[in-house]
Design a protein around this motif. Sequence first.
Motif, PDB file in Angstrom:
ATOM      1  N   ASP A 210      41.705  40.634 -19.287  1.00 46.10           N
ATOM      2  CA  ASP A 210      42.857  39.828 -19.706  1.00 46.10           C
ATOM      3  C   ASP A 210      42.751  39.375 -21.153  1.00 46.10           C
ATOM      4  O   ASP A 210      43.635  38.654 -21.637  1.00 46.10           O
ATOM      5  N   ASN A 211      41.680  39.772 -21.837  1.00 41.67           N
ATOM      6  CA  ASN A 211      41.435  39.283 -23.190  1.00 41.67           C
ATOM      7  C   ASN A 211      41.807  40.337 -24.224  1.00 41.67           C
ATOM      8  O   ASN A 211      41.504  41.524 -24.072  1.00 41.67           O
ATOM      9  N   GLU A 212      42.454  39.877 -25.287  1.00 41.61           N
ATOM     10  CA  GLU A 212      42.971  40.776 -26.308  1.00 41.61           C
ATOM     11  C   GLU A 212      41.936  41.017 -27.400  1.00 41.61           C
ATOM     12  O   GLU A 212      41.228  40.107 -27.831  1.00 41.61           O
ATOM     13  N   CYS A 213      41.851  42.267 -27.823  1.00 41.25           N
ATOM     14  CA  CYS A 213      40.975  42.675 -28.921  1.00 41.25           C
ATOM     15  C   CYS A 213      41.739  42.453 -30.227  1.00 41.25           C
ATOM     16  O   CYS A 213      42.845  42.989 -30.414  1.00 41.25           O
ATOM     17  N   THR A 214      41.185  41.640 -31.129  1.00 42.73           N
ATOM     18  CA  THR A 214      41.871  41.301 -32.372  1.00 42.73           C
ATOM     19  C   THR A 214      41.948  42.523 -33.289  1.00 42.73           C
ATOM     20  O   THR A 214      40.924  43.073 -33.705  1.00 42.73           O
ATOM     21  N   LEU A 215      43.186  42.939 -33.604  1.00 44.72           N
ATOM     22  CA  LEU A 215      43.386  44.182 -34.341  1.00 44.72           C
ATOM     23  C   LEU A 215      42.959  44.075 -35.795  1.00 44.72           C
ATOM     24  O   LEU A 215      43.191  43.053 -36.453  1.00 44.72           O
ATOM     25  N   ILE A 216      42.323  45.155 -36.276  1.00 43.85           N
ATOM     26  CA  ILE A 216      41.976  45.287 -37.697  1.00 43.85           C
ATOM     27  C   ILE A 216      42.859  46.356 -38.338  1.00 43.85           C
ATOM     28  O   ILE A 216      43.431  46.151 -39.409  1.00 43.85           O
ATOM     29  N   ALA A 217      42.964  47.518 -37.670  1.00 41.80           N
ATOM     30  CA  ALA A 217      43.786  48.617 -38.190  1.00 41.80           C
ATOM     31  C   ALA A 217      44.356  49.414 -37.033  1.00 41.80           C
ATOM     32  O   ALA A 217      43.762  49.489 -35.951  1.00 41.80           O
ATOM     33  N   TRP A 218      45.534  50.039 -37.260  1.00 38.27           N
ATOM     34  CA  TRP A 218      46.198  50.844 -36.223  1.00 38.27           C
ATOM     35  C   TRP A 218      46.846  52.063 -36.873  1.00 38.27           C
ATOM     36  O   TRP A 218      47.707  51.925 -37.747  1.00 38.27           O
ATOM     37  N   TYR A 219      46.401  53.238 -36.420  1.00 37.14           N
ATOM     38  CA  TYR A 219      46.970  54.498 -36.888  1.00 37.14           C
ATOM     39  C   TYR A 219      47.301  55.347 -35.656  1.00 37.14           C
ATOM     40  O   TYR A 219      46.829  55.065 -34.547  1.00 37.14           O
ATOM     41  N   PRO A 220      48.100  56.410 -35.824  1.00 36.11           N
ATOM     42  CA  PRO A 220      48.471  57.242 -34.665  1.00 36.11           C
ATOM     43  C   PRO A 220      47.284  57.838 -33.916  1.00 36.11           C
ATOM     44  O   PRO A 220      47.407  58.154 -32.722  1.00 36.11           O
ATOM     45  N   THR A 221      46.126  57.997 -34.606  1.00 32.58           N
ATOM     46  CA  THR A 221      44.964  58.599 -33.940  1.00 32.58           C
ATOM     47  C   THR A 221      43.722  57.702 -33.968  1.00 32.58           C
ATOM     48  O   THR A 221      42.656  58.125 -33.502  1.00 32.58           O
ATOM     49  N   TYR A 222      43.832  56.484 -34.508  1.00 34.05           N
ATOM     50  CA  TYR A 222      42.622  55.674 -34.709  1.00 34.05           C
ATOM     51  C   TYR A 222      42.985  54.192 -34.738  1.00 34.05           C
ATOM     52  O   TYR A 222      43.945  53.789 -35.401  1.00 34.05           O
ATOM     53  N   ILE A 223      42.209  53.391 -33.984  1.00 35.68           N
ATOM     54  CA  ILE A 223      42.427  51.931 -33.935  1.00 35.68           C
ATOM     55  C   ILE A 223      41.072  51.246 -34.071  1.00 35.68           C
ATOM     56  O   ILE A 223      40.074  51.713 -33.505  1.00 35.68           O
ATOM     57  N   THR A 224      41.017  50.162 -34.823  1.00 33.29           N
ATOM     58  CA  THR A 224      39.832  49.306 -34.843  1.00 33.29           C
ATOM     59  C   THR A 224      40.258  47.875 -34.517  1.00 33.29           C
ATOM     60  O   THR A 224      41.335  47.426 -34.901  1.00 33.29           O
ATOM     61  N   CYS A 225      39.383  47.178 -33.779  1.00 36.07           N
ATOM     62  CA  CYS A 225      39.648  45.785 -33.424  1.00 36.07           C
ATOM     63  C   CYS A 225      38.324  45.088 -33.112  1.00 36.07           C
ATOM     64  O   CYS A 225      37.291  45.743 -32.952  1.00 36.07           O
ATOM     65  N   ILE A 226      38.352  43.782 -33.047  1.00 39.42           N
ATOM     66  CA  ILE A 226      37.151  42.982 -32.782  1.00 39.42           C
ATOM     67  C   ILE A 226      37.081  42.674 -31.292  1.00 39.42           C
ATOM     68  O   ILE A 226      38.020  42.106 -30.717  1.00 39.42           O
ATOM     69  N   LEU A 227      35.972  43.052 -30.669  1.00 42.30           N
ATOM     70  CA  LEU A 227      35.814  42.865 -29.221  1.00 42.30           C
ATOM     71  C   LEU A 227      35.956  41.396 -28.837  1.00 42.30           C
ATOM     72  O   LEU A 227      35.353  40.518 -29.464  1.00 42.30           O
ATOM     73  N   PRO A 228      36.708  41.106 -27.778  1.00 42.60           N
ATOM     74  CA  PRO A 228      36.842  39.724 -27.309  1.00 42.60           C
ATOM     75  C   PRO A 228      35.669  39.346 -26.412  1.00 42.60           C
ATOM     76  O   PRO A 228      34.930  40.220 -25.941  1.00 42.60           O
ATOM     77  N   PRO A 229      35.482  38.056 -26.141  1.00 39.34           N
ATOM     78  CA  PRO A 229      34.475  37.656 -25.149  1.00 39.34           C
ATOM     79  C   PRO A 229      34.919  38.040 -23.749  1.00 39.34           C
ATOM     80  O   PRO A 229      36.116  38.138 -23.469  1.00 39.34           O
ATOM     81  N   ASN A 230      33.936  38.254 -22.865  1.00 45.85           N
ATOM     82  CA  ASN A 230      34.245  38.586 -21.471  1.00 45.85           C
ATOM     83  C   ASN A 230      33.045  38.275 -20.594  1.00 45.85           C
ATOM     84  O   ASN A 230      31.906  38.209 -21.077  1.00 45.85           O
ATOM     85  N   THR A 231      33.286  38.089 -19.326  1.00 45.56           N
ATOM     86  CA  THR A 231      32.210  37.899 -18.366  1.00 45.56           C
ATOM     87  C   THR A 231      31.570  39.250 -18.039  1.00 45.56           C
ATOM     88  O   THR A 231      32.048  40.311 -18.446  1.00 45.56           O
ATOM     89  N   HIS A 232      30.472  39.201 -17.277  1.00 45.78           N
ATOM     90  CA  HIS A 232      29.708  40.393 -16.914  1.00 45.78           C
ATOM     91  C   HIS A 232      30.592  41.414 -16.200  1.00 45.78           C
ATOM     92  O   HIS A 232      31.394  41.072 -15.335  1.00 45.78           O
TER      93      HIS A 232
END
Length: 628
Positions: A210-232
């Motif tokens: 349910d947690n969103e990965c904070t976007l850094i960049a978005w392209y048609p073939t490549y995405i980078t984002c910062i991993l969100p916190p999550n439980t085990h």
Amino acid sequence: VGGSVELSIAGSGFTSHITDFIITVGSLNCEVSDATSSEITCLLEPGAAGTYDVNVVVKSRGIAEQPGSGQLTHTVVLEIFSNTPTVGSLGGGTSITVYGSGFPATLEAWGDGSVTIDGCSCKITKTSFSEFECLTSAKPSGGRYKRSTADISITIGSSSTSGGSFTYDASLTPTLSSVSPSSSSPLGGEVLHINGSALGAAWGKVLLGDNECTLIAWYPTYITCILPPNTHGVYPVHVEVTGNGFADVSSVSGVSYDFVVTDVTPRKGSTLGGTMVKISGSGFGNCSNIDVKFGDLMTCEVSECSNTELICNTERISKVHQLNNGGRHPVYGPGYVWSDIELEILPGDTVEWVWNLQVASKETGISVQQVESPANNEWDGKGFKSEKGPKGRLRQQFYSPGDYFYSSQPVFGKELFMKGKIQVVSDTEDSTSALSVMMEDIPAAQEVVADTGSVAYDGCALSPGSDCIADPVSSHAFLFTMAVCLTPSVSSVVISSGSSNASAMPISGFNGAGLIIEGSGFSDNSCQNVVSLGDNHHCVVTSSSTSQLTCTVDGAGETPMPSLKEQKIAVTVRNSGSALMAVSDPDTAKFYLVPKVTSTNVKNEEFNAAATTASPSTEGGVAPEKPS
């Protein structure tokens, strides 16, 4: 008619005025659109599926009689008319609006009801009697075709229906080809690299659970984002492509978050803390942001740590009880009686007195001082004491059971004294609480097993633990019992050698003084008994039994024990925990080091006094000041 149900009601004695009718179907209104003396036509408002009584009121004539055959009824049918859109991604994530009748009006009213498309769930996000919205789930990879069309099926309780249609279409499906990294700490924070196709140019969303990965960049073939916190757990990377649902993730693995407890030992100890606990698992890191608790009763302070194991020591959470001068005096009114004149607390709790006189003068003020009995007003000369003033506060922590009486100095005049009693009572019942291991605000998962482990102390082989109480049992969380039978108790402390009469306190002596401590619950294995003096020093145990300890004061160390300063005496039994200081006189639970002059040197009428500091090979305390 336009998605609404049109009812025709036949009868006699009606009027032709459409405003002359009130027609209800259960609690639903049916608005009249046409009327004659023998027939009424009305449009029924949407409602939940079910069978309802039909009632007709002719305003100008009264309630219409029901047919001789019985009550007239109408059944609202659970039915699907249509849906939009009709195609979407194999990866799911397409929001579908379904039109029909008889749907529940709230999400709660759906209860255990479900919506499926070709066996795949469609999560309901919004609903009314006549339409609802749901979010498609991914089509399982084992049963995929380039195009797969199926009805929409609804089940609510014992009712079910199907209709409309939806096509899972591979040509509309974005696809992921790789995800890196494949693992994360519970706090996230690393950059996630996503490769794929047909991801679009417009930024969408990346979700892990349910947690969103904070976007850094978005392209048609490549995405980078910062991993969100999550439980085990392992979390699939859901990429929501704007206007095209979720990407297909069937060919990539999810991201594994590692933070789990797999064993705890021991699972019982003293009610006052002091028990060493070993917690096994994984994902602990360096424990710099790990917080360990057992319910609201105990913290566990981490002393050793690796990624797979931590050692901590239980500490009872001390409560702070606040007293104020908000009580009402029968003569002088509010402000001259404590808010609770008889307060019951547990050992280790703190009492804070806070006062503020609204009307005060130079002679008027409140104070708090310990007295010998309820009949006394004078300070007992050794207990707690505050300054007198119109505003102030005093904090005092209590360790030993017993009654502590206090009074103020005269508030004004010579007759008004503010008195009270603090009653410190020891635990009489066991308490059991669940383990909580948190990394900031992320809880560790717990995979509960029976306790088969043990803890080890360097240089001390522990005797078998007490079987006075069984380990607590739970299937969903590790439990810890604060047991009365595992709480050692000190009944008396006396100084057997090296005493001094230089202090008025009962337990005062030189470095190397001997103490005899009596009580119960001690270990006859000497190394399991630890006698602490203040925060930094010890009384080294030389002999022990289950009811008596003999020890020698050691005031040495990087910081020698200061002279004539209170050092709280505390006893811990490895691995039961901290002892209750149930001494009759709380002052006997405090040690005062007295300096000792061991030699003098008088030369040319100058006096030099030499005194040793506390050290392993000498007696004495901190040297007195040199005479001027």
